[in-house]
Design an enzyme around this catalytic site. Structure first.
Site, PDB file in Angstrom:
ATOM      1  N   CYS A  54       0.944  -1.152   0.118  1.00  0.00           N
ATOM      2  CA  CYS A  54       0.008   0.047   0.162  1.00  0.00           C
ATOM      3  C   CYS A  54       1.081   1.106   0.082  1.00  0.00           C
ATOM      4  O   CYS A  54       1.991   1.322   0.760  1.00  0.00           O
ATOM      5  CB  CYS A  54      -0.916   0.233   1.137  1.00  0.00           C
ATOM      6  SG  CYS A  54      -2.201  -1.097   1.260  1.00  0.00           S
ATOM      7  N   ARG A  69       6.337  -0.614  -3.913  1.00  0.00           N
ATOM      8  CA  ARG A  69       5.798  -1.420  -2.621  1.00  0.00           C
ATOM      9  C   ARG A  69       4.943  -2.228  -2.806  1.00  0.00           C
ATOM     10  O   ARG A  69       4.733  -3.109  -1.792  1.00  0.00           O
ATOM     11  CB  ARG A  69       5.304  -0.205  -1.641  1.00  0.00           C
ATOM     12  CG  ARG A  69       6.002   0.971  -1.442  1.00  0.00           C
ATOM     13  CD  ARG A  69       5.265   2.164  -0.833  1.00  0.00           C
ATOM     14  NE  ARG A  69       4.534   1.832   0.554  1.00  0.00           N
ATOM     15  CZ  ARG A  69       5.383   1.825   1.612  1.00  0.00           C
ATOM     16  NH1 ARG A  69       6.586   2.428   1.624  1.00  0.00           N
ATOM     17  NH2 ARG A  69       4.826   1.633   2.830  1.00  0.00           N
ATOM     18  N   TRP A  86      -2.627  -3.156  -1.693  1.00  0.00           N
ATOM     19  CA  TRP A  86      -2.442  -4.246  -1.640  1.00  0.00           C
ATOM     20  C   TRP A  86      -3.438  -5.082  -0.801  1.00  0.00           C
ATOM     21  O   TRP A  86      -3.302  -5.113   0.225  1.00  0.00           O
ATOM     22  CB  TRP A  86      -1.004  -4.592  -0.925  1.00  0.00           C
ATOM     23  CG  TRP A  86      -0.281  -5.685  -1.535  1.00  0.00           C
ATOM     24  CD1 TRP A  86       0.523  -6.263  -2.420  1.00  0.00           C
ATOM     25  CD2 TRP A  86      -0.457  -7.242  -0.437  1.00  0.00           C
ATOM     26  NE1 TRP A  86       0.853  -7.635  -2.331  1.00  0.00           N
ATOM     27  CE2 TRP A  86       0.474  -8.190  -1.136  1.00  0.00           C
ATOM     28  CE3 TRP A  86      -0.944  -7.448   0.588  1.00  0.00           C
ATOM     29  CZ2 TRP A  86       0.631  -9.479  -0.493  1.00  0.00           C
ATOM     30  CZ3 TRP A  86      -0.835  -8.467   1.274  1.00  0.00           C
ATOM     31  CH2 TRP A  86       0.019  -9.550   0.735  1.00  0.00           C
ATOM     32  N   ASN A 144      -3.130   2.731   4.843  1.00  0.00           N
ATOM     33  CA  ASN A 144      -2.248   1.774   4.796  1.00  0.00           C
ATOM     34  C   ASN A 144      -2.082   1.019   6.098  1.00  0.00           C
ATOM     35  O   ASN A 144      -1.803   1.785   7.010  1.00  0.00           O
ATOM     36  CB  ASN A 144      -0.817   2.242   4.376  1.00  0.00           C
ATOM     37  CG  ASN A 144       0.201   1.208   4.372  1.00  0.00           C
ATOM     38  OD1 ASN A 144       0.070  -0.028   4.296  1.00  0.00           O
ATOM     39  ND2 ASN A 144       1.779   1.753   4.257  1.00  0.00           N
ATOM     40  N   GLY A 145      -2.416  -0.090   6.116  1.00  0.00           N
ATOM     41  CA  GLY A 145      -2.303  -0.855   7.453  1.00  0.00           C
ATOM     42  C   GLY A 145      -3.598  -1.646   7.688  1.00  0.00           C
ATOM     43  O   GLY A 145      -4.133  -2.297   6.597  1.00  0.00           O
ATOM     44  N   GLU A 205      18.914 -17.983  -0.032  1.00  0.00           N
ATOM     45  CA  GLU A 205      18.563 -16.883  -0.943  1.00  0.00           C
ATOM     46  C   GLU A 205      18.432 -16.878  -2.323  1.00  0.00           C
ATOM     47  O   GLU A 205      17.816 -16.366  -3.033  1.00  0.00           O
ATOM     48  CB  GLU A 205      19.611 -16.000  -0.476  1.00  0.00           C
ATOM     49  CG  GLU A 205      19.664 -14.382  -1.141  1.00  0.00           C
ATOM     50  CD  GLU A 205      18.483 -13.561  -0.942  1.00  0.00           C
ATOM     51  OE1 GLU A 205      17.646 -14.136  -0.041  1.00  0.00           O
ATOM     52  OE2 GLU A 205      18.212 -12.605  -1.479  1.00  0.00           O
ATOM     53  N   LYS A 256      15.480 -15.848  -4.703  1.00  0.00           N
ATOM     54  CA  LYS A 256      15.369 -14.852  -5.773  1.00  0.00           C
ATOM     55  C   LYS A 256      14.822 -15.393  -7.098  1.00  0.00           C
ATOM     56  O   LYS A 256      14.062 -14.662  -7.832  1.00  0.00           O
ATOM     57  CB  LYS A 256      17.074 -14.514  -6.223  1.00  0.00           C
ATOM     58  CG  LYS A 256      17.601 -13.144  -5.182  1.00  0.00           C
ATOM     59  CD  LYS A 256      17.321 -11.821  -5.221  1.00  0.00           C
ATOM     60  CE  LYS A 256      15.996 -11.497  -4.276  1.00  0.00           C
ATOM     61  NZ  LYS A 256      16.326 -11.540  -2.993  1.00  0.00           N
ATOM     62  N   GLU A 310      10.979 -15.824  -6.711  1.00  0.00           N
ATOM     63  CA  GLU A 310      10.223 -14.227  -6.402  1.00  0.00           C
ATOM     64  C   GLU A 310      10.191 -13.536  -7.784  1.00  0.00           C
ATOM     65  O   GLU A 310       8.998 -12.976  -8.151  1.00  0.00           O
ATOM     66  CB  GLU A 310      10.453 -13.436  -5.401  1.00  0.00           C
ATOM     67  CG  GLU A 310      12.079 -12.904  -5.211  1.00  0.00           C
ATOM     68  CD  GLU A 310      12.246 -12.269  -3.950  1.00  0.00           C
ATOM     69  OE1 GLU A 310      11.210 -11.954  -3.361  1.00  0.00           O
ATOM     70  OE2 GLU A 310      13.363 -12.091  -3.547  1.00  0.00           O
ATOM     71  N   HIS A 325      16.606 -37.679   0.981  1.00  0.00           N
ATOM     72  CA  HIS A 325      15.691 -38.193   1.982  1.00  0.00           C
ATOM     73  C   HIS A 325      14.173 -37.739   1.389  1.00  0.00           C
ATOM     74  O   HIS A 325      13.267 -37.237   1.961  1.00  0.00           O
ATOM     75  CB  HIS A 325      15.609 -37.396   3.435  1.00  0.00           C
ATOM     76  CG  HIS A 325      16.736 -37.929   4.149  1.00  0.00           C
ATOM     77  ND1 HIS A 325      17.074 -39.500   4.566  1.00  0.00           N
ATOM     78  CD2 HIS A 325      18.161 -37.527   4.258  1.00  0.00           C
ATOM     79  CE1 HIS A 325      18.579 -39.573   4.881  1.00  0.00           C
ATOM     80  NE2 HIS A 325      19.057 -38.454   4.761  1.00  0.00           N
ATOM     81  N   LYS A 340       7.176  -4.851  -1.170  1.00  0.00           N
ATOM     82  CA  LYS A 340       8.726  -4.360  -0.863  1.00  0.00           C
ATOM     83  C   LYS A 340       8.703  -4.324   0.692  1.00  0.00           C
ATOM     84  O   LYS A 340       9.535  -4.784   1.249  1.00  0.00           O
ATOM     85  CB  LYS A 340       8.914  -3.108  -1.469  1.00  0.00           C
ATOM     86  CG  LYS A 340      10.299  -2.667  -1.109  1.00  0.00           C
ATOM     87  CD  LYS A 340      11.385  -3.307  -1.836  1.00  0.00           C
ATOM     88  CE  LYS A 340      12.856  -2.890  -1.565  1.00  0.00           C
ATOM     89  NZ  LYS A 340      13.650  -4.010  -1.769  1.00  0.00           N
TER      90      LYS A 340
HETATM   91  C1  G6P Z   1       9.706  -8.767   1.818  1.00  0.00           C
HETATM   92  C2  G6P Z   1      10.482  -8.296   0.665  1.00  0.00           C
HETATM   93  C3  G6P Z   1      11.597  -9.185   0.649  1.00  0.00           C
HETATM   94  C4  G6P Z   1      12.094  -8.581   2.176  1.00  0.00           C
HETATM   95  C5  G6P Z   1      11.230  -9.066   3.232  1.00  0.00           C
HETATM   96  C6  G6P Z   1      11.811  -8.343   4.475  1.00  0.00           C
HETATM   97  O1  G6P Z   1       9.009  -9.757   1.511  1.00  0.00           O
HETATM   98  O2  G6P Z   1       9.891  -8.816  -0.788  1.00  0.00           O
HETATM   99  O3  G6P Z   1      12.610  -8.608  -0.609  1.00  0.00           O
HETATM  100  O4  G6P Z   1      13.320  -9.441   2.173  1.00  0.00           O
HETATM  101  O5  G6P Z   1      10.124  -8.339   2.965  1.00  0.00           O
HETATM  102  O6  G6P Z   1      11.796  -6.862   4.387  1.00  0.00           O
HETATM  103  P1  G6P Z   1      12.665  -6.221   5.199  1.00  0.00           P
HETATM  104  O7  G6P Z   1      12.303  -4.743   4.949  1.00  0.00           O
HETATM  105  O8  G6P Z   1      12.174  -6.374   6.876  1.00  0.00           O
HETATM  106  O9  G6P Z   1      14.002  -6.464   5.158  1.00  0.00           O
END
Ligand code: G6P
Length: 591
Positions: A2, A27, A75, A99-100, A467, A471, A474, A490, A586
């Site tokens: 949002c 965002r 969102w 937002n919230g 990670e 990546k 996502e 397993h 984000k």
């Molecule tokens: C969202 C983002 C990720 C990020 C995570 C934690 O899921 O898409 O890229 O790692 O939030 O965000 P932060 O701002 O707490 O690092």
């Protein structure tokens, strides 16, 4: 997650509002809308899909004359992403964007329905709007101040009242800043939305209510006017733009050597500035998403190098779980945005138990940065692509330094000075890896049609696999999983069939033979092996990329960028919306 913008000034607000929403697109959102008003009318336009769809709609409407407006990217949380649920919402004389999450929305709604209020949408926002409207008697500050006493949860509101030519806002546990312009003032979820117009802003604390006209900004707490400091942002317009890159994600990966240098420079010439955690008996690293995976690397280093018992936990579990604090414990929160709702809750839980906290944060004005007992700032600058890259890398670098300092304090690191020297060359080693980006573009081409991919490694290599796998999934929507290499047989090995890409990360001398055996196991089931290693002697199966061999502290910093680039180029081959992957946000400011 949002985004909110608001404008009051001398111009028609359309341009600022649409431009601001575009800057907040990163965002994450699935619908959007604007409300503009003058003393006679209020006009609301909403759309599902992209901001460009909203923009088309706005351009095709006969817009009223106006110098005041609010806008929103939504969102979806309460109710699907459709135009009815999109913001702004209007009840009676009140129109707002939010937002919230209002946690007691159902109870409040039932009460209001009994009182005869008719709701059109399924949203908690419309309930909040009705609550404020109920209190509104011609005095906006009073109405907002009273209404927020009955709302539970998190909110940043931009509010218009039918009979006021002013803009109102309030926030609690959701970000919102006030931009100070010349002859115009703004509200926005973050600075990126306003930096083109002004670098002056005010931070709002929880439940401070703000009233903006074109010339004046007044802030109230509990109905009493208070003074606020005006701050200057260091963000530049270039930071908010892609420059010559096609996507922010690639721009931000290529910025890694510079931001790494900027972050390391603060400490490597004077390690007294680094926090010393050697006196703690137990460390809990708590975070979400990539930040958690950075923490997993931190855990390996803290245990192996500094001999400190350490656990990692995702914040959404930690906040609700029974935690036994029976030793001298430090909770390390890792968050790029500093606004992730679960990480904030985990931090507050630790504080309630009287536990020390240390935050590794990028956004200096964020809630976590403000509330944590101690904070280490990474110097990533604004990160716009939803998928984190440069901020993640710096979180890892921060753990390298924390572990190095703790190991040194405990007398456990004989090569302390050489390792610090190595840190100085790190940005150059990293540049060398990034210069090979076309190699990873080639990998992206090869795996673009893969349905599944697997990442395997042991110890710290496994943490990097997590990670790498995140990546890829996502941004390219390829199903992928990370496994401790020894775990694969397993169960998961049943999924290995001809041509399935398996990425093997092998940097740990002590157990590299073990991982190599696992690689041979999957290769004999016709998997296609992509190895990323620091050891030239490791066998090349299908693809091998070798990085400089560094100390255990800094090795991950050279391994992760290739994984980020592979994710990026696979998504590019698939023609996807790389900077704004579907369903993702984000900054996850709700539970
Ligand atoms: C969202 C983002 C990720 C990020 C995570 C934690 O899921 O898409 O890229 O790692 O939030 O965000 P932060 O701002 O707490 O690092």
């Amino acid at each position: 997650m949002c985004g909110i913008v608001g404008y009051v000034g001398e111009q028609h607000p359309k341009e600022f509002l649409i431009d601001g929403l575009k800057k907040l697109e990163y965002r994450g959102y699935d619908s959007s809308g604007i409300a503009i008003k003058n003393s006679d009318n209020i006009q609301i336009i909403k759309s599902t899909g992209k901001i460009s769809d909203l923009e088309d709609k706005v351009n095709n409407e006969n817009l009223i004359n106006s110098k005041l407006g609010i806008a929103h990217t939504r969102w979806a949380t309460h109710g699907e992403a459709n135009e009815t649920n999109a913001h702004p919402h209007k009840v009676g004389r009140t129109t707002l964007v939010h937002n919230g999450i209002i946690e007691n929305a159902t109870d409040l709604k039932n009460k209001l329905v009994n009182e005869g209020v008719v709701f059109r949408s399924e949203t908690d926002t419309e309930v909040a709007c009705a609550v404020i409207n109920n209190y509104y008697n011609g005095d906006p500050i009073k109405a907002i101040t009273e209404a927020i006493k009955t709302l539970k949860g998190s909110y940043a509101f931009g509010i218009l009242f039918e009979d006021q030519d002013k803009l109102y806002a309030v926030r609690k546990d959701s970000p919102l800043i006030v931009g100070i312009g010349e002859g115009e003032n703004y509200i926005a979820s973050d600075i990126a939305a306003i930096i083109k117009y002004t670098d002056k802003y005010m931070l709002l604390e929880d439940d401070e209510v703000v009233e903006l006209t074109k010339d004046e900004v007044k802030v109230y707490k509990d109905g009493v006017k208070i003074d606020k400091e005006v701050q200057t942002s260091t963000m530049t317009i270039e930071d908010a733009n892609k420059g010559n890159y096609k996507h922010f994600m690639l721009k931000e990966i290529m910025e890694e050597p510079i931001v790494l240098q900027r972050t390391l420079n603060k400490y490597i010439n004077d390690m007294d500035k680094m926090v010393d955690i050697s006196s703690y008996e137990e460390i809990h690293i708590v975070a979400c998403g990539s930040a958690l995976y950075a923490g997993m690397i931190g855990k390996c280093l803290l245990e192996e190098k500094a001999n400190i018992k350490c656990m990692t936990e995702c914040a959404s579990e930690y906040r609700y779980k029974k935690i036994i604090y029976d030793r001298k414990t430090l909770v390390i929160l890792v968050s790029q945005s500093g606004e992730t709702a679960d990480t904030i809750a985990a931090m507050r839980k630790a504080h309630e138990e009287g536990i020390d906290t240390l935050a590794i944060v990028n956004v200096k004005t964020s809630t976590i940065a403000r509330e944590a007992k101690q904070t280490l700032f990474i110097e990533a600058g604004p990160e716009i692509a939803v998928a984190t890259t440069k901020a993640y890398l710096l979180q890892v670098a921060m753990f390298s330094l924390i572990a190095l300092k703790a190991a040194h304090s405990k007398g456990l690191e004989d090569n302390y000075n050489e390792i610090l020297k190595e840190a100085k060359s790190l940005p150059d080693y990293l540049r060398k890896v990034l210069n090979d980006k076309d190699t990873f573009a080639g990998v992206g081409k090869e795996i673009k049609d893969a349905r599944d991919a697997f990442y395997i490694g042991r110890g710290v290599d496994y943490a990097m696999c997590e990670e790498g796998s995140l990546k890829l999934k996502e941004v390219s929507y390829t199903h992928s999983d990370a496994y401790q290499a020894g775990e694969l047989k397993h169960g998961t090995i049943s999924l290995i069939e001809e041509g399935v890409p398996v990425f093997a990360i092998i940097t740990n001398d002590k157990i590299k033979d073990k991982t190599e055996s696992n690689v041979i196991e999957v290769e004999s089931r016709q998997a296609r092996i992509y190895t990323i290693t620091n050891d030239p002697s490791i066998m090349n199966h299908h693809f091998k990329y070798v990085v400089e061999k560094l100390s255990d502290y800094f090795q991950p910093i050279l391994i992760v960028p290739p994984l980020q680039l592979i994710g990026y180029y696979t998504a590019l081959e698939r023609g996807l919306d790389i900077d704004k992957p579907r369903n993702l946000a984000k900054s996850v400011t709700v539970e």
